[in-house]
Design a protein around this motif. Structure first.
Motif, PDB file in Angstrom:
ATOM      1  N   TYR A  35       0.845  -1.184   0.000  1.00  0.00           N
ATOM      2  CA  TYR A  35       0.000   0.000   0.000  1.00  0.00           C
ATOM      3  C   TYR A  35       0.889   1.245   0.000  1.00  0.00           C
ATOM      4  O   TYR A  35       1.823   1.352   0.803  1.00  0.00           O
ATOM      5  CB  TYR A  35      -0.900   0.011   1.235  1.00  0.00           C
ATOM      6  CG  TYR A  35      -1.932  -1.095   1.232  1.00  0.00           C
ATOM      7  CD1 TYR A  35      -3.145  -0.942   0.567  1.00  0.00           C
ATOM      8  CD2 TYR A  35      -1.703  -2.298   1.903  1.00  0.00           C
ATOM      9  CE1 TYR A  35      -4.103  -1.950   0.559  1.00  0.00           C
ATOM     10  CE2 TYR A  35      -2.651  -3.320   1.903  1.00  0.00           C
ATOM     11  CZ  TYR A  35      -3.841  -3.131   1.229  1.00  0.00           C
ATOM     12  OH  TYR A  35      -4.785  -4.142   1.224  1.00  0.00           O
ATOM     13  N   HIS A  93      -6.653  -3.725   6.119  1.00  0.00           N
ATOM     14  CA  HIS A  93      -6.487  -4.855   5.211  1.00  0.00           C
ATOM     15  C   HIS A  93      -7.211  -6.062   5.794  1.00  0.00           C
ATOM     16  O   HIS A  93      -6.876  -6.537   6.883  1.00  0.00           O
ATOM     17  CB  HIS A  93      -4.992  -5.169   5.025  1.00  0.00           C
ATOM     18  CG  HIS A  93      -4.738  -6.385   4.181  1.00  0.00           C
ATOM     19  ND1 HIS A  93      -4.586  -6.319   2.816  1.00  0.00           N
ATOM     20  CD2 HIS A  93      -4.619  -7.704   4.516  1.00  0.00           C
ATOM     21  CE1 HIS A  93      -4.377  -7.529   2.344  1.00  0.00           C
ATOM     22  NE2 HIS A  93      -4.399  -8.397   3.344  1.00  0.00           N
ATOM     23  N   TYR A 124      -5.991   5.576  -1.945  1.00  0.00           N
ATOM     24  CA  TYR A 124      -4.646   5.023  -1.903  1.00  0.00           C
ATOM     25  C   TYR A 124      -4.398   4.221  -3.171  1.00  0.00           C
ATOM     26  O   TYR A 124      -5.292   4.019  -4.004  1.00  0.00           O
ATOM     27  CB  TYR A 124      -4.465   4.125  -0.665  1.00  0.00           C
ATOM     28  CG  TYR A 124      -5.512   3.031  -0.559  1.00  0.00           C
ATOM     29  CD1 TYR A 124      -5.290   1.757  -1.074  1.00  0.00           C
ATOM     30  CD2 TYR A 124      -6.757   3.288   0.037  1.00  0.00           C
ATOM     31  CE1 TYR A 124      -6.264   0.762  -1.000  1.00  0.00           C
ATOM     32  CE2 TYR A 124      -7.723   2.299   0.120  1.00  0.00           C
ATOM     33  CZ  TYR A 124      -7.482   1.046  -0.398  1.00  0.00           C
ATOM     34  OH  TYR A 124      -8.447   0.076  -0.334  1.00  0.00           O
ATOM     35  N   PHE A 132      -2.320   0.472  -4.426  1.00  0.00           N
ATOM     36  CA  PHE A 132      -1.602  -0.705  -3.954  1.00  0.00           C
ATOM     37  C   PHE A 132      -1.083  -1.515  -5.125  1.00  0.00           C
ATOM     38  O   PHE A 132      -1.660  -1.522  -6.207  1.00  0.00           O
ATOM     39  CB  PHE A 132      -2.462  -1.569  -3.016  1.00  0.00           C
ATOM     40  CG  PHE A 132      -3.664  -2.202  -3.645  1.00  0.00           C
ATOM     41  CD1 PHE A 132      -3.612  -3.487  -4.168  1.00  0.00           C
ATOM     42  CD2 PHE A 132      -4.876  -1.530  -3.678  1.00  0.00           C
ATOM     43  CE1 PHE A 132      -4.733  -4.071  -4.727  1.00  0.00           C
ATOM     44  CE2 PHE A 132      -6.006  -2.106  -4.239  1.00  0.00           C
ATOM     45  CZ  PHE A 132      -5.932  -3.388  -4.768  1.00  0.00           C
TER      46      PHE A 132
END
Length: 274
Positions: A203, A214, A249, A251
């Motif tokens: 991430y 998560h 975000y 990842f």
């Protein structure tokens, strides 16, 4: 260079873990250490996950006792992702310049690896390989883009497939990147598992005061890890791997195992999660 070995954990054992034990086994808290190569050797499909930060000069990844081979890539392939500013990775076949979010696939035997770039931050993934494919740089512009989700369900996101059958050949490593758009926080929901492959998540591009929850564990025994910017998670084959952040975000996902079929998953209905 530092390499930590992580053993494979049986799901029945994982059910008994408290938060500290879950983090110790599945979370890589500091993959990026200035001036160092820092790796984790996982017994999930023998994946190696970590980082190289050549802030004070070149770093060389030539050999590692854990692989049992003279050279690191003698029986392995690798994917290198630059999440920092422009840097260079030199392989046995020559130098490759990586800009922000570019991925470099390195074929079996094409070592050693030399990392350079004062502001570069290289994410390293590796798995055993049975045949050679040519080393190839895949830029973010050359990756296959797939847009999924919607703002209404808080999962409006773009998936970029780099080392993927629709883009290039590899032995067993498949890797890509998912970016959540503004206002969206959920990824990979509904969840799934794929018992034939292990996975790793990194991430990043997450504000320092934000976190990603998560989701992991068996569908009937879910757990979670609270993850901050530039931390990675090892995802075992028996575990779901979904997440929600307190901000948007990006990842990087990577998998290794029996096949390279991105769609070979066992879906889990949301109503079946516990």
């Amino acid at each position: 260079m530092t390499i930590e070995t992580r053993q494979a954990i049986d799901p029945r054992h994982a059910r008994t873990f408290d938060t500290a034990q879950l983090r110790a086994e599945f979370l890589i808290e500091q993959p990026f250490v200035p001036g160092e190569i820092n790796l984790v050797y996982s017994h999930y499909d023998r994946m190696i996950v970590g980082g190289a930060v050549p802030s004070a000069g070149d770093l060389v990844l030539d050999s590692a006792r854990e692989t049992g081979t003279p050279g690191f890539l003698d029986r392995r392939e690798a994917v290198i992702v630059n999440i920092g500013e422009t840097g260079t990775v030199r392989t046995g076949s020559g130098p490759h310049e990586l800009n922000h979010r570019d991925m470099l696939y390195v074929g079996l035997g094409d070592g050693p690896l030399t990392f350079s770039g004062a502001a570069a931050r290289f994410y390293i993934l590796s798995a055993p390989a049975h045949r050679h494919f040519d080393t190839r740089l895949v830029t973010i512009d050359a990756a296959k883009r797939v847009d999924l989700g919607a703002a209404a369900t808080s999962n409006d996101r773009s998936i970029f497939q780099f080392v993927h059958p629709d883009v290039m050949e590899s032995c067993q490593l498949v890797a890509g990147m998912t970016t959540l758009h503004g206002g969206s926080v959920w990824n990979t929901m509904p969840a799934h598992v794929h018992d034939r492959r292990s996975e790793a998540y990194l991430y990043f591009d997450l504000p320092e005061d934000a976190r990603v929850f998560h989701m992991m564990g068996e569908p009937s025994e879910t757990r979670h890890l609270v993850v901050k910017n530039e931390q990675a998670v090892l995802s075992p084959p028996w575990s779901i791997h979904s997440g929600a952040g307190t901000a948007s975000y990006t990842f990087i996902w990577a998998m290794a195992g029996d096949n390279v079929d991105y769609k070979d998953v066992d879906m889990v209905e949301i109503g079946d999660l516990q």
